[in-house]
Scaffold this motif. Structure first.
Motif: not given
Length: 934
Positions: A486-505
């Motif tokens: 939602l923050m990405d869509a609103a143009g609000v800056t944030q630290p790089r992130w990811a929702e990850l499904e596995s330990h390897d990812a």
């Protein structure tokens, strides 16, 4: 005038040796014979009369389990910790009565307000129910902390459950302590899952015997395992624990019922008798659904299915009164609890209710959910918010209903609301109260912290109306993945992130953005299971922990920004527009949990540009989430580049004024009381009026999001407020007094001053920190990454007349730059000799133990190779209650504040008595006559 009454007799579940604050407590006493009870009661009356006590008194006994021999352990001629529990357990207002007695009123002259004046305060309470108090511990938050319980209290909160039987109350209380605990049953995660793979029966018996013999915060789960799975009898558990057989027999009843699969299959077959027995034993709807699913794999009922089945069979909780009278006289009280042992509701005397078809039908109102047990991250600040909300509603003429289970709170005072339910903060119980009271305004979930906030979506799905920000938006803010998107869509800056499904990812993402990274579970309070990971091994380990804490919601991994400042915005918004706001910054750089950080209001180091960026982002977030009610946004300002080679220590790197959002909480935050008192505006009251769609008084004078547009509205004016944390490391044996992204403080103070340094030093002194005076020794030990920042404050302390002692490399660094200091060895190198003069060198822990050091500064880094030595320095300082600084920004601020104080610039730190003030005051300054009262 020689009247004396006993108000409440309570019994510890645990044998003597465990502090009563750390013991499960039951009221009234269950294992005493009538003869034993009256023996101890008579002794209490004799003690009170002998000591001439006027007011309240608490007496603690040790009673031999097989004889009439007893000892008085202690007498507290004052209100004690147990007084709140006794008052809430009986309905007898001990503090009120004690205050009246101190002013000369006698017991027969005081009317009992709980009974509507039907009796006097000279009437001893009678209980027709069973109360169980269970402490709340957070020992798992502290690295190296001992879990053994003893004579020093280690719990941080407690809950009180009320039911008609011990079994019912006990299971309620377990769930109240933590919503993740389903009840008295096998709970490997809570027990620490100590069983190893392929554990033999003999090894299991030995493990359980030791776990049950030694009182710990986990012992009850070992008892559950012994009764449910290991085939232990009541006598076996008693022999290992010395817990009274009466209590163990009641726990065995719960386990025996749960182990019998026929009971659960009968419930699936819609046997009303089996379902009623389960509810009377304290099993919750989710518990019943889980056991039924295990006994009948093809059924898999949900808690909603169990609820629907109960309703079809007329199995609903009955509402009973806590009236001090055990129903002996008709009483008018709004102090209520629920039970499945009863055929009808008590009449609560509330004019807003009426009878209909044998059941009471309420006439509406607003249901406010309290905070539950105090814990690290959720304490009296959320109770303050809940009480402010209730008072705002009632002041506007709205009927207020409170649901909470914490006996230490003001929100559970029966005169603070129109109806008080002392019960569980669960979806099941909230819906019971919602329906029984006919709530027609809605439910307030945003004032009690994370527990009620987590109920927003389930309650809405079940048909309850949640006031304020829509639950879908609450979910979008609490769910780390949805919020980041939602923050990405609103143009609000944030630290790089990811929702990850596995330990390897996750490992691949960390390699891409560079370590360190931050593991962040969803729907948690106080940074539970949050961790900064600096390599792949720690990342993989913490991902498992985070997933266990937040099983139903995603875990996000984001880039950890080193060297960033942190600021927060507490605000109230209406329909996505911010109407009140307060901005405060942390003294410590990011990496210290906000609950452990030192807060400064207004900010004093951040640029106007950075503050404007944060205000703009707050505006955009409120709009994106369509917020109506309270909100708290946390930001990072600045920080080092991802590539260490590009870091410029002179502060000129490109990201200096970058503002990035970390998170947004759509509820009252723990800093709301602080900003309310600093600005003079009750943010909780304003938010409540917005939630309930009530007019906001003097809205035009609220502190705005953009104070530069009207400086007259900026608050606070002409002073600075500082909030400082309080820690209990000295009480928690073995705990490492190091701060990180998971909260560990157990309290806080706030002070005002003419500037930030004055308020900071006052706040530090208010936490009972004993600061050094000129000539005292200060131990300094810092890791290489902090050397360039620690140099200046170390030199300041030298200039102020403090004697510096430092560990070897720190001493070499200071001396090479002209800062005199003497050397001490690390604890692991104690008694090594100095090559120059062949004199034994003391080690750092030794100089702390001998009392010669009054302040310890230990700035450790994750890269340090002296982890054990640094831990021993910090732990020794905590054990000997020596002021300890573990953060370089805090070290800088302390040194500057001490310097300003020594120069006489901090006038508020030189308090005078009123008499001394009058002696110095000139007649020209006197504004009243000398004999006039003022």
């Amino acid at each position: 005038r020689d009247n004396c009454v006993t108000v409440c007799n309570m019994e510890n579940f645990d044998p003597l040796g465990v502090h009563t604050g750390d013991s499960i407590v039951v009221a009234p006493s269950q294992t005493l014979s009538n003869d034993e009870y009256h023996m101890l009661r008579d002794a209490a009356l004799r003690v009170v009369r002998h000591l001439g006590i006027i007011g309240e008194c608490n007496i603690q006994y040790a009673l031999h389990p097989t004889s009439r021999e007893y000892c008085v352990i202690e007498v507290n001629p004052r209100l004690s910790r147990s007084s709140a529990l006794a008052s809430k357990a009986t309905g007898y207002p001990l503090a009120f009565v004690a205050a009246k007695l101190a002013m000369g009123t006698t017991l027969p002259e005081l009317r009992n307000k709980v009974t509507g004046g039907a009796t006097t305060a000279c009437f001893e309470p009678a209980l027709d129910y069973c109360v169980v108090k269970i402490p709340r511990w957070d020992l798992g938050k502290f690295q190296n902390a001992s879990r053994a319980l003893g004579s020093a209290m280690a719990s941080v909160g407690e809950v009180m459950a009320v039911g008609r039987t011990f079994e019912e109350s006990f299971q309620k209380a377990i769930r109240m302590v933590d919503p993740a605990f389903p009840g008295f049953q096998v709970n490997p995660k809570a027990a620490g899952d100590p069983a190893g793979p392929g554990e033999t029966e003999a090894a299991r018996a030995a493990r359980l015997r030791e776990a049950i013999r030694v009182p710990t915060d986990r012992r009850i789960w070992s008892i559950a395992e012994a009764m449910y799975q290991a085939g232990w009898s009541v006598r076996d558990v008693h022999d290992a624990s010395k817990i009274d057989v009466w209590f163990l027999e009641r726990l065995a009843r719960i386990a025996t019922f749960a182990r019998d699969a026929d009971n659960w299959r009968a419930i699936v077959a819609e046997d009303g008798g089996a379902l009623r027995r389960a509810k009377q034993l304290g099993f919750s709807d989710p518990q019943i659904a889980s056991f039924c699913g295990a006994a009948s794999p093809g059924s898999s009922p949900s808690d909603d299915d169990v609820r629907a089945l109960r309703k079809r069979q007329g199995i609903e909780p009955r509402v009973k009164q806590i009236d001090t009278l055990a129903g002996e006289f008709a009483a008018s009280t709004n102090y209520l609890y629920t039970t499945y042992h009863g055929d009808e509701d008590d009449d609560d005397g509330d004019s807003a209710t009426a009878h209909h078809g044998g059941r009471k039908v309420a006439r509406g109102g607003t249901l406010v959910l309290g905070s539950g047990a105090y814990r690290i991250g959720s304490s009296v600040e959320f109770d303050w918010c809940a009480v402010s909300a209730m008072r705002a509603l009632r002041a506007a003429g709205v009927r207020g209903i409170m649901l909470n289970c914490n006996p230490e709170t003001v929100s559970t005072d029966y005169d603070e609301c129109d109806a008080l339910y002392f019960d569980e903060l669960s979806k099941e119980r909230v819906l019971d109260v919602y329906e029984r009271e006919g709530v027609d305004v809605g439910v307030v979930v945003s004032m009690g912290g994370q527990i009620p906030q987590n109920l927003a979506v389930p309650l809405e799905r079940a048909g309850a109306y949640v006031l304020g920000t829509p639950p879908a938006m609450i979910d979008a803010a609490e769910d780390r993945s949805k919020f980041s998107a939602l923050m990405d869509a609103a143009g609000v800056t944030q630290p790089r992130w990811a929702e990850l499904e596995s330990h390897d990812a996750a490992a691949a993402f960390a390699d891409e953005v560079g370590y360190p990274v931050l593991v962040r579970p969803s729907y948690v309070l106080s940074g539970a299971a949050m961790a900064v990971c600096r390599d792949e091994a720690s990342l993989r380990a913490h991902l498992d922990t985070a997933k266990d804490v937040s099983r139903e919601h995603p875990v996000v991994v984001s880039k950890f920004v080193r060297g960033a400042r942190e600021l927060e915005v507490d605000a109230v918004a209406r329909n996505g527009e911010v109407i009140a706001a307060a901005v405060h910054e942390h003294v410590e750089d990011a990496g210290v949990h906000s609950g452990d950080a030192t807060l400064v209001l207004p900010p004093h180091t951040l640029s106007a540009y950075a503050l404007r960026r944060a205000r703009d982002a707050t505006r955009d977030i409120a709009k994106a989430l369509n917020i109506s009610g309270p909100m708290n946004v946390q930001f990072l300002v600045g920080g080092r580049a991802a590539d260490p080679a590009r870091d410029e220590l002179d502060g000129s790197f490109a990201s200096m004024n970058d503002v990035r959002v970390i998170e947004c909480n759509l509820r009252a935050s723990r800093s709301v009381p602080f900003v309310s008192k600093a600005t003079g505006v009750d943010f909780a009251e304003v938010a409540t009026r917005v939630l309930a769609d009530l007019p906001v008084d003097s809205e035009e004078s609220l502190p705005p999001l953009y104070p530069a547009e009207d400086p007259s509205l900026a608050r606070p004016r002409r002073f600075v407020a500082v909030k400082a944390p309080m820690f209990s490391f000295a009480r928690i044996r073995g705990a490492d007094p190091a701060l990180g992204v998971e909260m560990s403080s157990t309290g806080e103070v706030a002070c005002f001053g003419a500037d930030a340094h004055e308020a900071f030093l006052k706040a530090l002194l208010s936490t009972n920190t004993r600061l050094p005076t000129k000539g005292d020794k200060v131990l300094v030990s810092f890791a290489a990454p902090y050397a360039h920042r620690a140099l200046a404050p170390a030199y300041q302390l030298h200039e102020l007349g403090y004697e510096l002692v430092a560990t070897e490399k720190t001493a070499a660094y200071l001396e090479s730059r002209g800062v005199p200091c003497s050397r001490v060895a690390f604890p692991s190198e104690s008694s090594s000799s100095d090559d120059d003069d062949d004199v034994l060198v003391k080690d750092a822990a030794e100089v702390l133990r001998d009392g010669s050091v009054k302040l310890a500064v230990n700035l450790h880094a994750p890269e340090s190779t002296r982890l054990a030595d640094n831990y021993l320095i910090r732990r020794t300082a905590a054990d000997y209650q020596i002021a300890l600084i573990t953060n370089v920004q805090l070290f800088e601020m302390l040194a500057t504040a001490l310097a300003k104080n020594q120069r006489g610039e901090l006038l508020a730190l030189k308090p005078a008595s009123l008499f001394e003030h009058y002696q110095r005051e000139s007649m020209a300054d006197v504004w009243t006559d000398i004999d006039e009262f003022h």
